[in-house]
Structures are given as structure tokens and as C-alpha cells.
Design an enzyme around this catalytic site. Structure first.
Site, PDB file in Angstrom:
ATOM      1  N   SER A 166      33.979  37.722  40.796  1.00  0.00           N
ATOM      2  CA  SER A 166      32.333  36.656  40.198  1.00  0.00           C
ATOM      3  C   SER A 166      31.330  36.821  40.639  1.00  0.00           C
ATOM      4  O   SER A 166      30.494  36.534  39.515  1.00  0.00           O
ATOM      5  CB  SER A 166      32.719  35.022  40.549  1.00  0.00           C
ATOM      6  OG  SER A 166      32.883  35.310  42.003  1.00  0.00           O
ATOM      7  N   HIS A 194      36.946  33.805  35.884  1.00  0.00           N
ATOM      8  CA  HIS A 194      35.895  34.458  34.403  1.00  0.00           C
ATOM      9  C   HIS A 194      37.034  35.382  33.776  1.00  0.00           C
ATOM     10  O   HIS A 194      36.067  36.216  32.578  1.00  0.00           O
ATOM     11  CB  HIS A 194      34.912  35.197  35.425  1.00  0.00           C
ATOM     12  CG  HIS A 194      34.736  34.675  36.689  1.00  0.00           C
ATOM     13  ND1 HIS A 194      33.266  33.861  36.587  1.00  0.00           N
ATOM     14  CD2 HIS A 194      34.688  33.852  38.155  1.00  0.00           C
ATOM     15  CE1 HIS A 194      32.544  33.640  37.656  1.00  0.00           C
ATOM     16  NE2 HIS A 194      33.787  32.470  38.298  1.00  0.00           N
ATOM     17  N   LYS A 225      34.047  27.194  33.289  1.00  0.00           N
ATOM     18  CA  LYS A 225      33.386  28.181  32.365  1.00  0.00           C
ATOM     19  C   LYS A 225      33.181  28.390  30.726  1.00  0.00           C
ATOM     20  O   LYS A 225      32.348  27.488  30.430  1.00  0.00           O
ATOM     21  CB  LYS A 225      33.472  29.033  33.043  1.00  0.00           C
ATOM     22  CG  LYS A 225      33.837  29.244  34.796  1.00  0.00           C
ATOM     23  CD  LYS A 225      34.412  30.340  35.982  1.00  0.00           C
ATOM     24  CE  LYS A 225      33.887  30.010  37.131  1.00  0.00           C
ATOM     25  NZ  LYS A 225      34.141  28.971  37.850  1.00  0.00           N
TER      26      LYS A 225
END
Length: 378
Positions: A166, A194, A225
């Protein structure tokens, strides 16, 4: 704080898009994890509103007791199919997926083996376990093998790794990890926080990107996200999910995710599958930004993702970069110890599918000015 360069808890006054207002200051947002750019999408917002109208504002209990909605079950079915596993289980946050799942998968005679740059939630999960904890140097497969050689061959050996790291934006060496899994009879869990919405077919993640979904035993992901909400999930075979359903403390003893958050995540999941052009746009602007930073002499490491680290290698200057960039109208995030080694401090520049090349050009121009002012770029 005394020096006036404290960069945290800055207040945003409205939806989080590619540009935001903060304390009367209009800035380009390059500090967000909203890779698909869906946090302000009206379809996602409307899905949350409709779910709140039907189910109310909360569930007033855990999934284990009174907090399971048909909405939760539907999302779990869709997520399992999306990432290619038998079943999935939704948690209230991504952090509590890792901290709860890892802690209860292994016993006292077993091993948990992690990359030394894994996310803090993975670190907390292994700390809560009674198993022996081992770490290997970041993406160093020789060191991973050395750690595996320390383990009792008959014990469970759980390798837990971020698919996309990340802070640095690089990928786990998943093909080699899977080779070692088979050589040492280990189990592999991949954190796709991610990766989902970014890599693989329709954003299915790094496991799909490498064609190794069937070889990875456990996949986790977050809603906060690319899925434009809050929450998280774990997906695996039926026996693992059934074990977690009855043993993961952060699942059993946490209130279930709100109807609005669940519906918003489901709608975002539908959109990224219906609109492959969204991920295509993310990669176009990402590759453009990577080229622009390289040609201007920034040190960006081994990133292979929309996360672009701009190395500063000085803690005080890292705070100064963040402050001066904000004054120039660019929001970025500082990364300092313990999130990185003292010599690896950086500012994190992250892209969304909705960013334009013009916004990237403007940000790069202003960051060049700041980095030169602080004598980071020559």
C-alpha cells in the site's frame, strides 16, 4: 505540530473526488484510495439511500445473532463468485478481516509467515495468534524459503502477504510464493485491499492477474477503496469459511455492516463489472503519471500500480513536501516510520480512474517546484 507542518486529520468539506475543498482551500486530491472513482457516483449513493429506507440505519447486533440481512448474504455470494472462491464472509471493516481471520486460522504448534512490509492489520492478526510468527525481507523469496525451512514440516504454515503493497505500490511475487507453497506444503492468504478494482479481469485482483486464484487458499479484500464504501470480506473454500463464521472474534463480536454500506459496496461491484472502461481509464492515467514522474527525475521505486511513491528519504523534508504541496493545491500523504524504514520516507501519490492527464500535469508541475525548493530534485 509546533513547526506548523502537522499533516494529519485535515478536514474535507464535501464528496471525495479528484478535487476537494479543505478549510476553504481547493486542492487536487492525489491522496485517496478510491481507485475506481466511485465514492461520489450517484448510483452508489442511491443504492445506499434505498437500502437505508428498506432496512434502517443499522442492524443493532452481530451477524452471529440478529444482524444478518439478506443483503449481506447476497453480497457474499457475489463476492465469492467475483474472486473465484466457494464462499465469502463480510466483516464491518477490512482491518477486522485480517486481525480476526489470521488470529484464528492456526494453532500453538503452527506458523504464520509474513512479508516485513505487510499491512498493520496483518501484523495485528499475527500478534493475536498463539502461533510462531516469522517474517521475511520484503519480496525476498530466498528469505521466505529460509523462514519456511525453520518450520516443522508437519505443522500448518500460513503465508500472509499483501497483493499490492500500500505504500510502495509494488506487487507480491505471487508466482514464486505459490512455488514455495507447494514445495513446503504451506497455505497462502493474499490481501487484495489495493488489488480489487485495479488488477485482473474486471478488477478481480492480483491473484487473477497472475492466473493463480485457484492456487491461493484465502483471499481478503476491502470495500473502502475501489468499492466506495466501508467493510471487508474474506473468501475461501466452504470449510474455511464455516470455521471463520464460528470462530473469528472480530466477526462474531462486532455489529454487522450497515445496510447502506453493504448496498453501496454491492452497487460499486456491479459497476466495475459493467464498465471495464473505468479500469482502462485508471491504467491510462496511471501509466501517464508514471512516465511524467520518471521524465522529471523523481525516484519512484518499483511501483507497478496506481500507487506512486515519491521518495524523499528525510522525515522532516517529507512533512515539508506535504505542507508545501498542499499550499500549491496538491493533496498527498506523507509516509514515515513505522509505515516505512527511516531511510525510505516518501510521499504517496495515488490515482483514480476519474483523474485527467491535465490534473496529473498540474500536480507534477507543482511537485517539481516543491521538490526543487527543498533540494530533493536536482
Amino acid at each position: 505540530m509546533a513547526q506548523g507542518v502537522y499533516p494529519y486529520f485535515r478536514e474535507i468539506e464535501g464528496k471525495q473526488g479528484t478535487e476537494v475543498d479543505m478549510g476553504g482551500h481547493h486542492v487536487l486530491m492525489f491522496g485517496s484510495n478510491a481507485y475506481t472513482g466511485l465514492t461520489g457516483d450517484e448510483r452508489v449513493i442511491e443504492a445506499g439511500i434505498q437500502a437505508m429506507r428498506k432496512y434502517g440505519s443499522g442492524c443493532a447486533g452481530s451477524r452471529f445473532l440478529n444482524g444478518t440481512l439478506d443483503l449481506h448474504v447476497q453480497l457474499e455470494k457475489e463476492l465469492a463468485e467475483f474472486v473465484g472462491k466457494d464462499e465469502a464472509l463480510c466483516f464491518s471493516t477490512g482491518f477486522t478481516v485480517n486481525s480476526g481471520v489470521i488470529a484464528c486460522l492456526t494453532g500453538r504448534e503452527d506458523y504464520i509467515i509474513c512479508d516485513d512490509r505487510d499491512h498493520a492489520s496483518i501484523v495485528d492478526g499475527r500478534r493475536l495468534s498463539f502461533s510462531t510468527n516469522l517474517k521475511y525481507k520484503h519480496n525476498d523469496m530466498e528469505d521466505l524459503e529460509r523462514q519456511l525451512q525453520k518450520c516443522n514440516p508437519d505443522s500448518v504454515k500460513l503465508i500472509v502477504v499483501d497483493g499490492v503493497f500500500s505504500m510502495e505500490g509494488d506487487l507480491a511475487n505471487l508466482p514464486e510464493i505459490i512455488r514455495l507453497k507447494h514445495k513446503y506444503n504451506a497455505t497462502v492468504m493474499v490481501d487484495e485491499a489495493h488489488g480489487i478494482g485495479v488488477f485482473g479481469r474486471d478488477g478481480r485482483g492480483v491473484c487473477d492477474y497472475f492466473g493463480l486464484t485457484d492456487e491461493v487458499d484465502i483471499i481478503m479484500g476491502t470495500f473502502s477503496k475501489s468499492l466506495a464504501s466501508i467493510g471487508g470480506f474474506v473468501a475461501a473454500d466452504k470449510s474455511i469459511i464455516n470455521w471463520l463464521r464460528h470462530n473469528a472474534r472480530t466477526y462474531i463480536f462486532s455489529a454487522s455492516n450497515t445496510p447502506a454500506a453493504t448496498a453501496a459496496a454491492m452497487e460499486a461491484l456491479h459497476i466495475i463489472q459493467r464498465e471495464p472502461e473505468r479500469i482502462k481509464a485508471l491504467w491510462e492515467v496511471t501509466n501517464y503519471a508514471l512516465d511524467r514522474f520518471r521524465e522529471n527525475g523523481f525516484e519512484i521505486g518499483d511501483t507497478q500500480s496506481p500507487i506512486i511513491p515519491l521518495y524523499v528519504r528525510d522525515t522532516e523534508k517529507t512533512f515539508m513536501v506535504t505542507k508545501l504541496a498542499f499550499e500549491e493545491g496538491v493533496f498527498i500523504n506523507p509516509v514515515i516510520p513505522p509505515a516505512c524504514a527511516p531511510q525510505d520516507t516518501l510521499v504517496r501519490f495515488a490515482l483514480m480512474a476519474t483523474h485527467t492527464k491535465e490534473q496529473v500535469d498540474l500536480a507534477v508541475e507543482r511537485l517539481v517546484k516543491v521538490f526543487r525548493q527543498l533540494e530533493i530534485l536536482k
